[in-house]
Write a protein that holds these residues in place. Structure first.
Motif, PDB file in Angstrom:
ATOM      1  N   LEU A  17       0.834  -1.212   0.000  1.00 38.15           N
ATOM      2  CA  LEU A  17       0.000   0.000   0.000  1.00 38.15           C
ATOM      3  C   LEU A  17       0.865   1.256   0.000  1.00 38.15           C
ATOM      4  CD1 LEU A  17      -2.738  -1.330   2.435  1.00 38.15           C
ATOM      5  CD2 LEU A  17      -2.965  -0.925  -0.028  1.00 38.15           C
ATOM      6  N   GLY A  18       2.036   1.155   0.629  1.00 40.63           N
ATOM      7  CA  GLY A  18       2.962   2.296   0.628  1.00 40.63           C
ATOM      8  C   GLY A  18       3.441   2.607  -0.785  1.00 40.63           C
ATOM      9  N   PHE A  19       3.815   1.562  -1.540  1.00 36.14           N
ATOM     10  CA  PHE A  19       4.264   1.789  -2.919  1.00 36.14           C
ATOM     11  C   PHE A  19       3.097   2.273  -3.780  1.00 36.14           C
ATOM     12  CE2 PHE A  19       7.987  -1.416  -2.364  1.00 36.14           C
ATOM     13  CZ  PHE A  19       8.810  -0.400  -1.929  1.00 36.14           C
ATOM     14  N   ALA A  20       1.879   1.771  -3.496  1.00 34.49           N
ATOM     15  CA  ALA A  20       0.706   2.274  -4.236  1.00 34.49           C
ATOM     16  C   ALA A  20       0.507   3.760  -3.941  1.00 34.49           C
ATOM     17  CB  ALA A  20      -0.538   1.474  -3.843  1.00 34.49           C
ATOM     18  N   GLU A  21       0.722   4.131  -2.687  1.00 35.14           N
ATOM     19  CA  GLU A  21       0.581   5.549  -2.299  1.00 35.14           C
ATOM     20  C   GLU A  21       1.618   6.415  -3.040  1.00 35.14           C
ATOM     21  OE1 GLU A  21      -1.819   6.287  -0.035  1.00 35.14           O
ATOM     22  OE2 GLU A  21      -1.303   8.262   0.773  1.00 35.14           O
ATOM     23  N   TYR A  22       2.804   5.830  -3.279  1.00 38.41           N
ATOM     24  CA  TYR A  22       3.849   6.557  -4.032  1.00 38.41           C
ATOM     25  C   TYR A  22       3.514   6.638  -5.527  1.00 38.41           C
ATOM     26  CZ  TYR A  22       7.084   5.983  -0.031  1.00 38.41           C
ATOM     27  OH  TYR A  22       7.706   6.004   1.197  1.00 38.41           O
TER      28      TYR A  22
END
Ligand SMILES: NC(=O)c1ccc[n+]([C@@H]2O[C@H](COP(=O)([O-])OP(=O)(O)OC[C@H]3O[C@@H](n4cnc5c(N)ncnc54)[C@H](O)[C@@H]3O)[C@@H](O)[C@H]2O)c1
Length: 441
Positions: A17-22
């Motif tokens: 989810l962190g990489f999706a947020e990026y």
């Protein structure tokens, strides 16, 4: 960029989810069907503040959770693997034999990656674009260089040419996963080739934390440096509490609280690790401290501090059980109320939780009337430690009525008022009734 993440536990789901947020497209692969379908329905499989909102923001848009060998509507598993710029491994690395890290899940996921590639390649292992296999799981120093790379080479892969291999240890704390990932204080990239370093720097280009590219062994070591220091601080604090108890006349909580006023701590929350309790628990500190000791030992060095940090921690539940026994007295019919089952407040994680070991010691001492209450972890504890055969109550008020003696094993803030609610004896293993702890472990 397109990223595939193996394992959707605390670390893998947060990373995805962190990489999706990026702004990246992320495929999350999870082999546990129950966990996968929970996530696919937009729910978290564990308690983790803030992560639920991120899941709702990205599910089906930039984040696609799938099972092994399954496909989403457009693409096969092999296509997803093949088109990814990076494959992240966030699978568990639990206790193995002799305290060593068990790497079977990691190699299982690597095998699944290679099988997916091979199914789409005709002859020599040659990918369309340079792909980096990145281990985010915690693995002992030298694992990437001495185990993973030789493993790939033995399968005919030219590491550094056909694909890159790196590690990127994770420092998040359960209960703060989302905030710790998004507002990371440092990003560590263990790399051995410039191409991999460039790809990983690009992946993290919108993150605000400093990025450190170090050698493969250094990247792995930094994670153990962190966890073993925390374990050492906790064991030091616990040993000091036993020294104080033995000498007598020492107000342990007050002594530690005054220690924290030393301005050299700089107001940092590290002080929460320099505080006595029941011993460290949870998924990481116990297994990582053992694994580093084991890897040093097999390389020929017997690390005395680590050995004794582990021993002090292993001994804590027996010390606490003795303390409880003194409070309960000889009458084995008295009901002992365990307050808190998760390894720390704010979490429902019960892996290696001190409460289970304390209960087990109490039973060995002959106490069979044990009831327990945790605001969120009753069910999880029952699932993991069903054989302990204790009774669970579903409210704080009920345990206050039913137990004769209380043992605070997790520093949930709501237990702080217990002295106002009852005059029955309380064994405050977390030293929270005289000095509110900042609550990390
Ligand atoms: N939990 C933490 O606070 C924390 C913090 C930093 C680092 N770590 C490290 O990160 C790693 C993962 O920890 P976690 O707490 O997220 O573990 P976890 O047990 O919660 O999650 C691991 C997940 O991987 C899945 N899995 C295993 N093999 C798989 C495969 N081949 N394909 C797809 N899924 C697979 C499991 O089903 C499980 O859901 C460990 O090495 C741990 O030491 C954990």
């Amino acid at each position: 960029m397109t990223i595939t993440v193996f394992g959707l536990g605390f670390v893998g789901l947060t990373t995805s989810l962190g990489f999706a947020e990026y702004g990246h497209t992320v495929y999350g692969i999870e082999m546990n069907p129950e966990r996968l379908s929970t996530i696919q329905r937009g729910q978290l499989p564990f308690l983790e503040p803030g992560l639920d909102e991120a899941l709702n923001r990205h599910l089906g848009k930039r984040f696609h959770p799938i099972g092994i060998d399954s496909s989403n509507s457009q693409q096969s598993f092999a296509d997803i693997i093949r088109q990814s710029d990076c494959i992240y491994y966030c699978v568990g690395t639990p206790y193995g034999t002799d305290g060593q890290a068990d790497l079977s899940h990691l190699f299982g996921a690597i095998d699944q990656t290679l099988a997916a590639h091979r199914s789409t390649l005709t002859s020599h292992f040659s990918l369309l674009t340079y792909q980096v296999l990145v281990v985010k799981s915690t693995i002992p120093p030298s694992t990437t260089s001495q185990k993973i790379i030789p493993y790939l080479q033995a399968k005919g892969i030219n590491v550094g040419k056909d694909l890159g291999v790196a590690n990127n240890p994770e420092f998040l704390r359960e209960g703060h996963c989302w905030d710790d990932f998004i507002h990371a204080d440092r990003i560590v990239l263990g790399v051995s080739d410039q191409h991999s370093a460039d790809i990983l720097r690009k992946l993290y280009s919108t993150a605000s934390a400093p990025i450190h590219c170090v050698s493969l062994n250094t990247g792995e070591f930094i994670k153990y440096l962190s966890n073993t220091l925390l374990a050492t601080l906790i064991s030091y604090s616990n040993e000091m509490s036993l020294v104080a108890d033995t000498i007598g006349g020492i107000d342990v909580a007050t002594a530690f609280r005054i220690l924290h006023e030393d301005k050299r701590w700089g107001g940092a929350t590290m002080s929460s690790y320099v505080y006595p309790g029941c011993g460290y628990g949870g998924y990481c500190l116990p297994k990582d401290t053992n694994a580093l000791y084991a890897v040093a030992n097999s390389a020929g060095f017997d690390a005395q501090i680590l050995k004794n940090v582990i021993k002090t921690n292993d001994d804590m539940p027996a010390h606490i059980a003795q303390k409880v026994a003194r409070a309960v007295g000889a009458d084995k019919q008295r009901v002992i109320g365990i307050l808190g089952l998760s390894f720390k407040p704010g979490s429902d994680d019960v892996r290696d939780t001190p409460a289970a070991k304390i209960v087990s010691h109490l039973r060995m001492l002959g106490y069979t009337h044990i009831i327990a209450y945790d605001p969120v972890a009753n069910e999880e504890f029952k699932r993991y430690y069903g054989s302990l055969a204790i009774d669970y109550v579903d409210s704080y008020a009920t345990i206050i009525t039913q137990a004769d003696v209380f043992v605070i094993t997790t520093a949930w803030p709501q237990f702080a008022d217990i002295r106002q609610l009852t005059e029955k004896p309380v064994v405050d293993c977390r030293y929270m009734l005289t000095a509110p702890p900042e609550g990390e472990e």
